[in-house]
Design an enzyme around this catalytic site. Sequence first.
Site, PDB file in Angstrom:
ATOM      1  N   TYR A 164       0.914  -0.895   0.376  1.00 17.41           N
ATOM      2  CA  TYR A 164       0.285  -0.253  -0.174  1.00 17.41           C
ATOM      3  C   TYR A 164       1.139   1.284   0.056  1.00 17.41           C
ATOM      4  O   TYR A 164       1.466   1.222   0.741  1.00 17.41           O
ATOM      5  CB  TYR A 164      -0.709   0.181   1.069  1.00 17.41           C
ATOM      6  CG  TYR A 164      -2.176   1.117   1.496  1.00 17.41           C
ATOM      7  CD1 TYR A 164      -3.123   0.719   0.782  1.00 17.41           C
ATOM      8  CD2 TYR A 164      -1.723   2.325   1.948  1.00 17.41           C
ATOM      9  CE1 TYR A 164      -4.040   2.386   0.721  1.00 17.41           C
ATOM     10  CE2 TYR A 164      -2.050   3.108   1.402  1.00 17.41           C
ATOM     11  CZ  TYR A 164      -3.498   3.392   1.448  1.00 17.41           C
ATOM     12  OH  TYR A 164      -4.043   4.696   0.931  1.00 17.41           O
ATOM     13  N   ASP A 245       9.500   3.361   1.002  1.00 23.16           N
ATOM     14  CA  ASP A 245       8.133   3.931   1.307  1.00 23.16           C
ATOM     15  C   ASP A 245       8.510   3.964   3.083  1.00 23.16           C
ATOM     16  O   ASP A 245       7.951   2.413   3.757  1.00 23.16           O
ATOM     17  CB  ASP A 245       6.957   3.408   0.615  1.00 23.16           C
ATOM     18  CG  ASP A 245       6.073   4.034   1.357  1.00 23.16           C
ATOM     19  OD1 ASP A 245       6.351   4.261   1.886  1.00 23.16           O
ATOM     20  OD2 ASP A 245       4.888   3.679   0.540  1.00 23.16           O
ATOM     21  N   LYS A 272       2.717  10.427   8.024  1.00 17.13           N
ATOM     22  CA  LYS A 272       1.884   9.599   8.966  1.00 17.13           C
ATOM     23  C   LYS A 272       2.353  11.163  10.105  1.00 17.13           C
ATOM     24  O   LYS A 272       1.899  12.016   9.730  1.00 17.13           O
ATOM     25  CB  LYS A 272       2.561   7.895   9.328  1.00 17.13           C
ATOM     26  CG  LYS A 272       2.028   7.462   8.156  1.00 17.13           C
ATOM     27  CD  LYS A 272       0.682   7.496   8.287  1.00 17.13           C
ATOM     28  CE  LYS A 272       0.051   5.874   7.823  1.00 17.13           C
ATOM     29  NZ  LYS A 272      -1.677   5.676   7.212  1.00 17.13           N
TER      30      LYS A 272
HETATM   31  N1  PMP Z   1       2.290   4.186   2.717  1.00 18.43           N
HETATM   32  C1  PMP Z   1       2.629   3.743   3.506  1.00 18.43           C
HETATM   33  C2  PMP Z   1       3.013   2.794   4.042  1.00 18.43           C
HETATM   34  C3  PMP Z   1       1.396   3.955   4.117  1.00 18.43           C
HETATM   35  O1  PMP Z   1       0.509   3.316   5.167  1.00 18.43           O
HETATM   36  C4  PMP Z   1       0.243   4.869   3.665  1.00 18.43           C
HETATM   37  C5  PMP Z   1      -0.807   5.427   4.343  1.00 18.43           C
HETATM   38  N2  PMP Z   1      -1.504   3.600   5.325  1.00 18.43           N
HETATM   39  C6  PMP Z   1       0.509   6.010   2.741  1.00 18.43           C
HETATM   40  C7  PMP Z   1       2.391   5.430   1.741  1.00 18.43           C
HETATM   41  C8  PMP Z   1      -0.303   6.835   2.340  1.00 18.43           C
HETATM   42  O2  PMP Z   1       0.084   7.428   3.214  1.00 18.43           O
HETATM   43  P1  PMP Z   1      -1.044   9.497   3.170  1.00 18.43           P
HETATM   44  O3  PMP Z   1      -2.972   7.753   3.825  1.00 18.43           O
HETATM   45  O4  PMP Z   1      -1.231  10.470   4.551  1.00 18.43           O
HETATM   46  O5  PMP Z   1      -2.035   9.220   1.667  1.00 18.43           O
END
Ligand code: PMP
Length: 448
Positions: A164, A245, A272
């Site tokens: 994700y 990421d 986050k």
């Molecule tokens: N990358 C990862 C690993 C995530 O867990 C998330 C959010 N759960 C995101 C990107 C996306 O972040 P945002 O919800 O701030 O758009």
Amino acid sequence: MTLSNHRLEQLEKAFSGLKQEFAKRNPLSLKASQEAARALPGGNTRSVLFYEPFPLTMVSGQGAEVRDLDGHTYIDFVGEFSAGLYGHSDPIIKQAIIEALECGIVLAAPNVLEARLAEAVQARFPSMERLRFCNSGTEANILALVTARQVTGRSKILVFDGAYHGGVLVFSKGGNPINIPFDYVIAPYNDYEATRSLIQAHKDDLACVIVEPILGAAGNIPAERSFLEMLREETAKVGALLIFDEVKTSRCGAGGIQGQIGLTPDLTTLGKYLGGGLSSGAFGGRADIMDRFDPHRPDAFRHAGTFNNNVCSMAAGLAGLTRVFTPERADAFLVECEAFRVRLNDEMVARKVPLRFTGQGSLFTMHLSPNGIRTAADVTPTSRRVGQFFHMYALLNGVAIASRGDFYQSLPMTDAHRQTLRNVLVSFVDEYAELLKALVDQEIRAAA
Ligand code: PMP
């Protein structure tokens, strides 16, 4: 009826009993979600927060606890899916936001906070030789991906099954019809051979490999260190960029997973907790890549964004990184949270209950499995269902976890909070151990 159906039906029956009890106890949340549906599709504006029969509406939070519309209080192990690192009322974060608000909030100019926050991030993540802010983890990843495609002049993006990377970059459970239509190559996580051969097979077109060092949404599955090292080596060989990421995992110790293992990705994305609990994201990495955004250059990549440097997120993020979640605190928090995760696993082993908690430190997920989970395909639909079942059970016992069975610890959490979760878990397994074991036995037989 086969044994398998019988056991699954038993699970569903117990689950629906809990849901009925939940509905009875939460009439005001039900009403709120029905009213919200007049304007929001299904009453929802964040898919991840939806669960059956309806999600609780929260009205306030204090420390590591939240309170719902019907007046119940919960220990908050949802932790805003890791963005809630600081909890709900950290005085230093609050004060920083108040000071920012008092100085004017839409200055439409560089402010002093953004440069200081950028330096604080750079000090923690030395691979981010230069960085830029944006508004979310999704945005950070989109920007990293388009940057990789542009600087390499290649189009393909290797992602992992179960990953994700944002609302339009979903690779779990069959993906998402509204994903950005890039040219993706999907590899199995922690599978060295398959991944290596996909990198080789696409080497001439491969712009980048993007990887979460812990596969989050698929159930907080850690990458093996040597798997990440293999990605570093193979991407370097074929001239593709390696993007980490670390939107979630950057809180695993002072310098995230890259700091723990001493690996330097080409680009890193953050989000986050970065904005202290307010919206924020960042992407950055090698200076030769990121300097393409230098507006002095005639050929600069343009990356605007009204709220990239919004003063509240910059102030809260800076206070958080430099005064609350200092490197020492981050390392200590990892140790303390990891000890709790290990303890939960040890208890399940001792009780011969087939539940395991994968992840690291403050980020972990419950799985129905007596063995390890190494890749997204190891997470069965029954395991996911058991996670949802426990979510409902925990809510009825005063503990909020993410509805898919994830847990996120926060800084204000105490041993007493953790002990309460442990007690709820123990009463759950006391009640359902036999069913859980039968479900696993069946899965093992079905797979054989
Ligand atoms: N990358 C990862 C690993 C995530 O867990 C998330 C959010 N759960 C995101 C990107 C996306 O972040 P945002 O919800 O701030 O758009």
